[in-house]
Design an enzyme around this catalytic site. Structure first.
Site, PDB file in Angstrom:
ATOM      1  CB  CYS A 104      -4.011  -1.407   4.618  1.00 50.47           C
ATOM      2  SG  CYS A 104      -3.049  -1.464   6.122  1.00 50.47           S
ATOM      3  CG  ASN A 142      -4.774   4.034   0.641  1.00 48.99           C
ATOM      4  OD1 ASN A 142      -4.102   3.485  -0.228  1.00 48.99           O
ATOM      5  ND2 ASN A 142      -4.509   3.920   1.933  1.00 48.99           N
ATOM      6  CE  LYS A 188      -7.089   1.295   4.032  1.00 48.23           C
ATOM      7  NZ  LYS A 188      -5.815   1.753   4.684  1.00 48.23           N
ATOM      8  CD  GLU A 240      -2.193   1.251   3.018  1.00 53.61           C
ATOM      9  OE1 GLU A 240      -1.566   0.662   3.932  1.00 53.61           O
ATOM     10  OE2 GLU A 240      -3.275   1.844   3.198  1.00 53.61           O
ATOM     11  CD  GLU A 257      -5.177   4.719   6.021  1.00 53.80           C
ATOM     12  OE1 GLU A 257      -4.690   3.869   6.782  1.00 53.80           O
ATOM     13  OE2 GLU A 257      -5.675   4.431   4.919  1.00 53.80           O
ATOM     14  CG  ASN A 273       2.029   1.487   4.573  1.00 51.75           C
ATOM     15  OD1 ASN A 273       2.906   2.322   4.544  1.00 51.75           O
ATOM     16  ND2 ASN A 273       1.699   0.818   3.464  1.00 51.75           N
TER      17      ASN A 273
HETATM   18  N1  ING Z   1      -3.235   0.447   8.734  1.00 55.33           N
HETATM   19  C1  ING Z   1      -3.668  -0.335   9.818  1.00 55.33           C
HETATM   20  C2  ING Z   1      -4.305  -1.662   9.416  1.00 55.33           C
HETATM   21  O1  ING Z   1      -5.504  -1.805   9.330  1.00 55.33           O
HETATM   22  C3  ING Z   1      -4.914  -0.490  11.922  1.00 55.33           C
HETATM   23  C4  ING Z   1      -4.527   0.422  10.779  1.00 55.33           C
HETATM   24  C5  ING Z   1      -3.943  -1.272  12.569  1.00 55.33           C
HETATM   25  C6  ING Z   1      -6.201  -0.550  12.276  1.00 55.33           C
HETATM   26  C7  ING Z   1      -4.339  -2.114  13.598  1.00 55.33           C
HETATM   27  C8  ING Z   1      -6.622  -1.409  13.312  1.00 55.33           C
HETATM   28  C9  ING Z   1      -5.679  -2.175  13.974  1.00 55.33           C
HETATM   29  O2  ING Z   1      -3.533  -2.582   9.255  1.00 55.33           O
HETATM   30  C10 ING Z   1      -3.862   0.811   7.587  1.00 55.33           C
HETATM   31  N2  ING Z   1      -3.137   1.549   6.735  1.00 55.33           N
HETATM   32  O3  ING Z   1      -5.021   0.505   7.349  1.00 55.33           O
END
Ligand code: ING
Length: 314
Positions: A169, A107, A124, A47, A143, A194
């Site tokens: 993601c 995204n 996304k 991503e 985001e 990411n």
């Molecule tokens: N990053 C993370 C993901 O969903 C996240 C944000 C991390 C949300 C952990 C909830 C828990 O992997 C992106 N860019 O969506």
């Protein structure tokens, strides 16, 4: 006809805030060359693979973030990647920030075939994080500030003699993502991510980051009898650690290949797309076993609604 696709997951290490797109593209071409030498048909990049994960930065005026976005694809910076891939006859998935001529921000990911033609685009849908500056967080995850929810739905495209779907993601944490593509016959779902290794919302044991990363992709590969490839941007970017764990998962839900580092690293596995067939004849014969007359809440409700007779009883 045997339908085997040799897949390369091109995990990327950190992209520094001041790193040029040319540098990112050079790193990707380097992995593309390794992919060619290892017989890959398709390479999956992360991503937002052309820049640092800029949603960690707050900017009052979001137009001042436009330099993180691409206004055309391919463009001057990415054309060498398209050309190197086409020369090698390799298709690829690429994640990047898209700024449309109308000024809309997404995204985005694209699927490119072995001749360098863009066959599919995805924007996304599940945007995590928040839209305003939240000072208590060690770093921001904006985001919802910089991107609109995707408006293209979850599609599948015919490539490499199979049906390929895309996600990005946070989408991988939502079963609807895979099921909507599974209901279109997706045999391979590719996605980049990411993922910061610390939860800035509430304290969480750190090992859960990687556990949940693989849990969601493995479970949904199994439940939709499809291959799932998840590729990380990893390592410490501007002080923020992003998890690695890029992987290639088979329809049984088992991980076939997994990254070992937090750097630029190519993982490779041969995906037999016909491995989807047996579970789709049996356990996950969706048409035979699903009872859609009982699933209405899934599309009627976004959040929880406790049935009136129960909430009255509280
Ligand atoms: N990053 C993370 C993901 O969903 C996240 C944000 C991390 C949300 C952990 C909830 C828990 O992997 C992106 N860019 O969506």
């Amino acid at each position: 006809m045997v339908r085997k696709v040799t897949i390369g997951g091109a995990q990327m290490g950190p992209i520094a805030p001041d790193e040029s797109r040319d540098s990112c593209v050079a790193r990707m071409i380097e992995m593309l060359r390794e992919a060619a030498s290892r017989g890959c048909d398709l390479v999956v990049f992360p991503e937002l693979a052309l820049t640092t994960f800029f949603p960690r930065y707050y900017e009052e005026d979001i137009s001042r973030m436009d330099h993180w976005f691409e206004t055309a694809m391919p463009n001057t910076a990415t054309r060498p990647l398209f050309e190197a891939a086409a020369a090698a006859g390799i298709g690829f998935y690429l994640g990047y920030a898209e700024l449309t001529p109308e000024g809309r921000r997404f995204n985005t990911s694209i699927l490119v075939d072995g001749s360098g033609q863009i066959t599919g685009k995805y924007r996304k849908i599940h945007l995590p994080g928040h839209s305003e500056f939240e000072p208590w967080r060690a770093f921001q995850h904006l985001e919802k500030r910089y991107f609109e929810p995707g408006d293209l739905g979850f599609g599948v495209w015919s490539q490499h003699a199979g049906l390929v779907g895309m996600a990005i993601c946070n989408d991988r944490r939502w079963p609807e993502t895979y099921r909507v593509m599974g209901l279109q016959g997706a045999e391979l779902i590719v996605l980049g991510y990411n993922t910061p290794d610390t939860n800035t919302s509430e304290p969480e044991p750190n090992h859960l980051r990687m556990f949940h990363n693989h849990l969601v992709m493995q479970a949904n590969a199994y439940m939709n009898a499809c291959w799932v490839v998840g590729v990380a941007k990893a390592g410490v970017e501007d002080g923020c650690m992003l998890i690695g764990g890029s992987c290639i998962i088979q329809p049984s839900g088992e991980i076939l290949a997994r990254a070992a580092t937090l750097e630029d690293e190519l993982i490779v596995a041969v995906a037999d797309l016909d491995a989807c067939a047996a579970p789709r004849r049996g356990t996950f014969n969706l048409g035979r076993h699903r009872r859609v007359e009982h699933y209405g809440r899934i599309v009627r409700q976004a959040g929880i609604e406790i049935p009136a007779d129960l909430s009255a009883a509280e």
